[in-house]
Design a protein around this motif. Structure first.
Motif, short mmCIF file in Angstrom:
data_model
loop_
_atom_site.label_atom_id
_atom_site.label_comp_id
_atom_site.label_asym_id
_atom_site.label_seq_id
_atom_site.Cartn_x
_atom_site.Cartn_y
_atom_site.Cartn_z
N PRO A 35 5.64 -0.13 -3.06
CA PRO A 35 4.82 -1.30 -2.73
C PRO A 35 4.66 -2.24 -3.92
CG PRO A 35 3.46 0.66 -3.00
CD PRO A 35 4.89 1.12 -3.01
N VAL A 36 4.31 -3.47 -3.60
CA VAL A 36 4.12 -4.50 -4.61
C VAL A 36 2.67 -4.48 -5.07
CG1 VAL A 36 4.28 -6.97 -5.10
CG2 VAL A 36 5.94 -5.89 -3.56
N THR A 37 2.46 -4.30 -6.36
CA THR A 37 1.10 -4.23 -6.91
C THR A 37 0.58 -5.59 -7.36
OG1 THR A 37 1.92 -3.80 -9.14
CG2 THR A 37 1.54 -1.89 -7.74
N GLY A 38 1.43 -6.59 -7.38
CA GLY A 38 1.02 -7.92 -7.85
C GLY A 38 2.12 -8.51 -8.70
N GLY A 39 1.78 -9.53 -9.43
CA GLY A 39 2.77 -10.17 -10.28
C GLY A 39 2.46 -11.63 -10.51
N ASN A 40 3.47 -12.47 -10.33
CA ASN A 40 3.36 -13.85 -10.77
C ASN A 40 4.40 -14.68 -10.02
OD1 ASN A 40 4.61 -15.53 -13.65
ND2 ASN A 40 2.83 -16.17 -12.52
N VAL A 41 4.00 -15.87 -9.58
CA VAL A 41 4.94 -16.84 -9.03
C VAL A 41 5.06 -17.99 -10.01
CG1 VAL A 41 5.49 -18.42 -7.15
CG2 VAL A 41 4.38 -16.24 -6.64
N SER A 42 6.27 -18.28 -10.42
CA SER A 42 6.52 -19.40 -11.33
C SER A 42 7.48 -20.37 -10.66
CB SER A 42 7.12 -18.89 -12.65
OG SER A 42 7.46 -19.97 -13.49
N PHE A 43 6.90 -21.42 -10.05
CA PHE A 43 7.71 -22.48 -9.48
C PHE A 43 7.95 -23.57 -10.53
CE2 PHE A 43 6.05 -21.37 -5.03
CZ PHE A 43 7.27 -20.87 -4.61
N ASP A 50 0.83 -1.21 0.00
CA ASP A 50 0.00 0.00 0.00
C ASP A 50 0.87 1.26 0.00
OD1 ASP A 50 -2.35 1.37 -0.08
OD2 ASP A 50 -2.87 1.08 2.02
N SER A 51 0.31 2.30 -0.59
CA SER A 51 0.89 3.64 -0.54
C SER A 51 -0.23 4.61 -0.91
CB SER A 51 2.07 3.79 -1.50
OG SER A 51 1.62 3.93 -2.84
N GLU A 52 0.06 5.89 -0.84
CA GLU A 52 -0.98 6.87 -1.14
C GLU A 52 -1.36 6.86 -2.62
OE1 GLU A 52 2.10 10.66 -1.68
OE2 GLU A 52 0.82 10.51 0.10
N ARG A 53 -0.53 6.27 -3.46
CA ARG A 53 -0.83 6.22 -4.89
C ARG A 53 -1.60 4.97 -5.31
NH1 ARG A 53 1.71 9.79 -8.27
NH2 ARG A 53 3.50 10.97 -7.48
N MET A 54 -1.67 3.96 -4.46
CA MET A 54 -2.23 2.68 -4.87
C MET A 54 -3.75 2.78 -5.03
SD MET A 54 0.27 0.51 -5.16
CE MET A 54 -0.26 -1.14 -4.83
N LEU A 55 -4.23 2.37 -6.20
CA LEU A 55 -5.67 2.33 -6.46
C LEU A 55 -6.21 0.91 -6.45
CD1 LEU A 55 -5.87 4.95 -9.37
CD2 LEU A 55 -6.29 5.30 -6.93
N ALA A 56 -5.33 -0.07 -6.53
CA ALA A 56 -5.73 -1.49 -6.42
C ALA A 56 -4.57 -2.23 -5.78
CB ALA A 56 -6.03 -2.08 -7.80
N LYS A 57 -4.83 -2.90 -4.68
CA LYS A 57 -3.78 -3.62 -3.98
C LYS A 57 -3.49 -4.95 -4.68
CE LYS A 57 -4.69 -1.56 0.54
NZ LYS A 57 -5.01 -1.82 1.96
N ALA A 58 -2.34 -5.51 -4.32
CA ALA A 58 -1.90 -6.77 -4.94
C ALA A 58 -2.97 -7.84 -4.81
CB ALA A 58 -0.61 -7.23 -4.28
N GLY A 59 -3.29 -8.47 -5.94
CA GLY A 59 -4.24 -9.56 -5.95
C GLY A 59 -5.68 -9.16 -6.11
N GLU A 60 -5.97 -7.86 -6.03
CA GLU A 60 -7.36 -7.42 -6.11
C GLU A 60 -7.89 -7.42 -7.54
OE1 GLU A 60 -7.83 -4.41 -2.27
OE2 GLU A 60 -7.65 -3.57 -4.28
#
Length: 736
Positions: free
Chosen positions: A532-540, A64-74
């Motif tokens: 802050p982290v906005t999302g992404g991908n896990v590749s195991f 989260d931060s003051e700029r975030m409009l959608a958090k990670a995973g939302e």
């Protein structure tokens, strides 16, 4: 539902589920699942969709931060406020396993998928990056892979009409079987025009739009959740086939339909296809759906329910619209000559009921399928690998100083990890859209102007996996810091990150330790730079039975913002006579450097010297110097050390330099070491006093820009012409 032989726990295991997961499915349903339902759970509970082995650690990252409009995973992608009523949506994802088997389509559909994630947010994609890893470029398999991947990225991105503005390519033997193909996209949207991946409103119609559904990509999510083996080629149906021209039509139709304000929710059909979109949208909106699978437009006859549900055919979206707007929505997609079929309605049951020719073929609760709902969450065992302490025993004094420095310089400039990437970038259209500011004026990060403003987004992808392998926590913190440094050196302010976490098998405790440690490093890096982290991908599962796991590779995609394009900074020297300075402090350090690893063949050493506070202070100094207009260029010291940074700054303008080592460090340590938190800058002579008074952190004068020649400590190492030839010719000679 029709009577059929019910699958057993053995069937579940063949689909990639654990016995205890099969028992949990029976408990959720209150009965044994049929094959279609078991297939649904197998893909939705795969690592690729559920993050069941990673979510407990992902939740520890700052979000989260003051700029975030959608958090990670939302949502489908991150969304960050960039001011003036605008937002930037951006994300990075992997397409590693498909690219290992069919590099052209694997890479092409990776590009297509990440762009759909952006425009389902309501944003128009404006720029793409990619991060690629391959094995030894001298080997035939690597050459086949890189040629296919690069052509796939270029053909899809060029036809789709979005510029590829930068990226990175690295080579190491650990990626021989498992290449890494990570695709990044960013788009711009007005903050009042954003869309959401949700579903609600009983009776609202559910549409599938875009391409017809075929058998390509079935069980693709499950395929991406297991190791590569000799039998993986049999999984080729799990590799999707892309159509960039269809995607361009889908982009325009999607943005047009979103502008009607008649859309409740929209989601890309990527991994796991229809079942993923219906379940995730329903769970988020706390509603259900009745879906009629026989109404899905299909391009192959005889498709059975599980094939329709799990197909990962490309260029498709699921859209829920307001009841009564059906004709308006259909007219838009008809205009663009795209399929637009109502396949269901929203219900208040919180269940997904799938019908085929009037028969109920699957009935599952949406919430229990998804990440954050009923999908399993595991705390995996992790254990420090034996090599970690071995690497710490490295003794720099045991490394012999070279007797032929020009030979080392030639080795580094022509090394595949350092040489020019023009062979690759020339296959990408970097100018479509006319907003890329980095093509002819190179900078450490890509700079893309935002239309009708004086602003630009500044974007980069970074990770030195050799550092991460040596020390996952420190190496991942360095990846975050280098991404921020690249953005700052380009004139931007770091804002947020997306990540693509490429690791081996999470059930191997040593591999999972690498993952956990990398997350810890990412956390402290992001907290330091307020990104802050906005999302992404896990590749195991990026490993093979023969060659083991790839280096842990947590690729950082970072977004920066430039409020005024007048602050844009480039990396290249401008003219002879300018002064050259090094900002930051060189350390007695050769750890994990390309020089140590490939020239001396020393594979065991820790991560380079790094201090987060020192890094932050250096970046703050660079920002201030740029804003005060006291420097003419800025280029971070990274792969290849100070010498390579100097060479890369000189070659674009066909200039040279003369510099001296004024420290007590050995020459190879000073010129080839990769200790962090250092930046090479050039300064006009008339700004010398003002610059030195304003720096505010440790710095040293190195020398000056010259018309030609690389002169170090009074000796000519290379002519500018030879350096450029070495740098430019390596990849073409390897990949011709």
């Amino acid at each position: 539902m029709p009577v059929q032989d019910l699958p057993t726990v053995d069937t579940a295991q063949q689909l990639g589920l654990l016995p205890e997961e099969y028992d949990r499915i029976c408990e959720i349903l209150g009965r044994q699942p049929n094959f279609t339902e078991l297939s649904i759970f197998s893909v939705m509970w795969s690592e690729h969709c559920s993050y069941k082995n990673s979510i407990v650690w992902l939740k520890t990252l700052p979000r989260d931060s003051e700029r975030m409009l959608a958090k990670a995973g939302e949502e489908n992608a991150g969304l960050v406020d960039i001011g003036d009523g605008l937002a930037c949506s951006f994300k990075i994802e992997s397409h590693n396993h498909p690219s290992a088997l069919e590099p052209y389509q694997g890479a092409a559909t990776g590009v297509g998928g990440i762009n759909r994630d952006i425009f389902t947010m309501g944003a128009r994609p404006v720029a793409q990056l990619n991060s690629l890893r391959f094995g030894d470029p001298k080997k035939a398999r690597t050459q086949w892979l890189i040629k296919g991947v690069v052509k796939g990225i270029g053909d899809y991105g060029n036809a789709f009409g979005i510029p590829t503005v930068g990226g990175e390519i690295y080579f190491d033997d650990c990626y021989h079987v498992n290449p890494l193909v990570n695709a990044f996209s960013a788009g711009i949207v007005k903050t009042d025009m954003t869309a959401s991946a949700t579903s609600y409103g009983v009776g609202n119609p559910v549409f599938i739009v875009g391409s017809a559904t075929g058998k390509d990509g079935i069980h693709g999510a499950a395929f991406a959740s297991k190791d590569i083996t000799e039998d993986s080629a049999k999984d080729l149906p799990s590799v999707q086939v892309g159509d960039p021209f269809m995607e361009k039509l889908l982009l325009e139709a999607t943005l047009e339909v979103l502008a009607t304000k008649q859309v409740i929710g929209i989601q890309d059909m990527g991994a796991a296809g229809i079942i993923c979109s219906t379940s995730e949208m329903s769970a988020k909106g706390e509603h259900g759906m009745d879906i009629w699978l026989d109404k899905v437009p299909m391009r192959q006859e005889g498709m059975v329910p599980f094939e329709i549900l799990l197909s990962e055919s490309q260029e498709r979206m699921l859209i829920v619209v307001k009841k009564g707007a059906e004709a308006e929505v259909k007219a838009i997609f008809d205009k663009w000559d795209l399929n637009c079929a109502q396949i269901g309605v929203v219900t208040d049951t919180k269940r997904l009921k799938f019908h085929m020719h009037g028969e109920l073929v699957a009935d599952v609760p949406a919430h229990d399928l998804v990440l954050g709902g009923g999908a399993p969450v595991y705390h995996r065992e992790y254990r420090e690998p034996a090599y970690y302490q071995e690497f710490k025993k490295f003794d720099i004094d045991a490394v012999a100083e070279p007797t032929d420095y020009p030979a080392v310089a030639r080795h580094l400039l022509s090394h595949p990890n350092i040489c020019s990437r023009n062979w690759v970038s020339q296959q990408y259209d970097s100018m479509v859209g006319t907003d890329n500011m980095s093509t002819n004026q190179p900078s450490d990060a890509a700079v893309v102007r935002i239309k009708d403003t004086n602003k630009a987004i500044v974007i980069t992808v970074d990770c030195n996996s050799r550092y991460v392998n040596a020390d996952p926590e420190e190496g991942c913190a360095i990846a975050v810091a280098e991404a921020a440094r690249n953005i700052v050196c380009s004139g931007g302010e770091p804002v947020a990150i997306t990540n693509c976490l490429n690791f081996g098998n999470p059930y191997v405790p040593e591999v999972y330790w690498q993952f956990v440690s990398a997350i810890k490093g990412m956390k402290k890096g992001c907290e330091q730079f307020n990104t802050p982290v906005t999302g992404g991908n896990v590749s195991f599962y990026n490993q093979s039975s023969d060659e083991g796991p790839v280096f842990p590779t947590p690729t950082i995609g970072m977004l920066g913002l430039m409020d005024d394009v007048a602050n844009r900074m480039t990396l290249h020297f401008r003219e002879a006579g300018d002064l050259i300075y090094l900002i930051g402090t060189p350390k007695k350090d050769l750890a994990s450097s390309e020089y140590l690893y490939s020239y001396h063949k020393v594979k065991k050493s820790p991560a380079p010297a790094f201090d987060l506070q020192e890094e932050y202070d250096v970046q703050a100094a660079i920002k201030s110097l740029i804003q005060q207009k006291l420097i003419r260029s800025a280029h971070d010291v990274s792969d290849g050390g100070l010498f390579v940074a100097l060479a890369e700054a000189a070659m674009p303008g066909q200039l040279g330099f003369t510099v001296e080592n004024k420290t007590d460090l050995r020459g190879d340590i000073f010129y080839f070491g990769e200790s962090q938190s250092r930046v090479v800058v050039s300064v006009k002579r008339e700004h010398k006093e003002a610059f030195e008074a304003a720096v505010g952190v440790a710095y040293q004068w190195l020398g000056q820009v010259t018309p030609t020649g690389f002169v170090l400590d009074g000796k000519v190492w290379l002519s500018t012409e030879e350096a450029i030839d070495l740098h430019e010719s390596t990849l073409p000679s390897l990949l011709r």
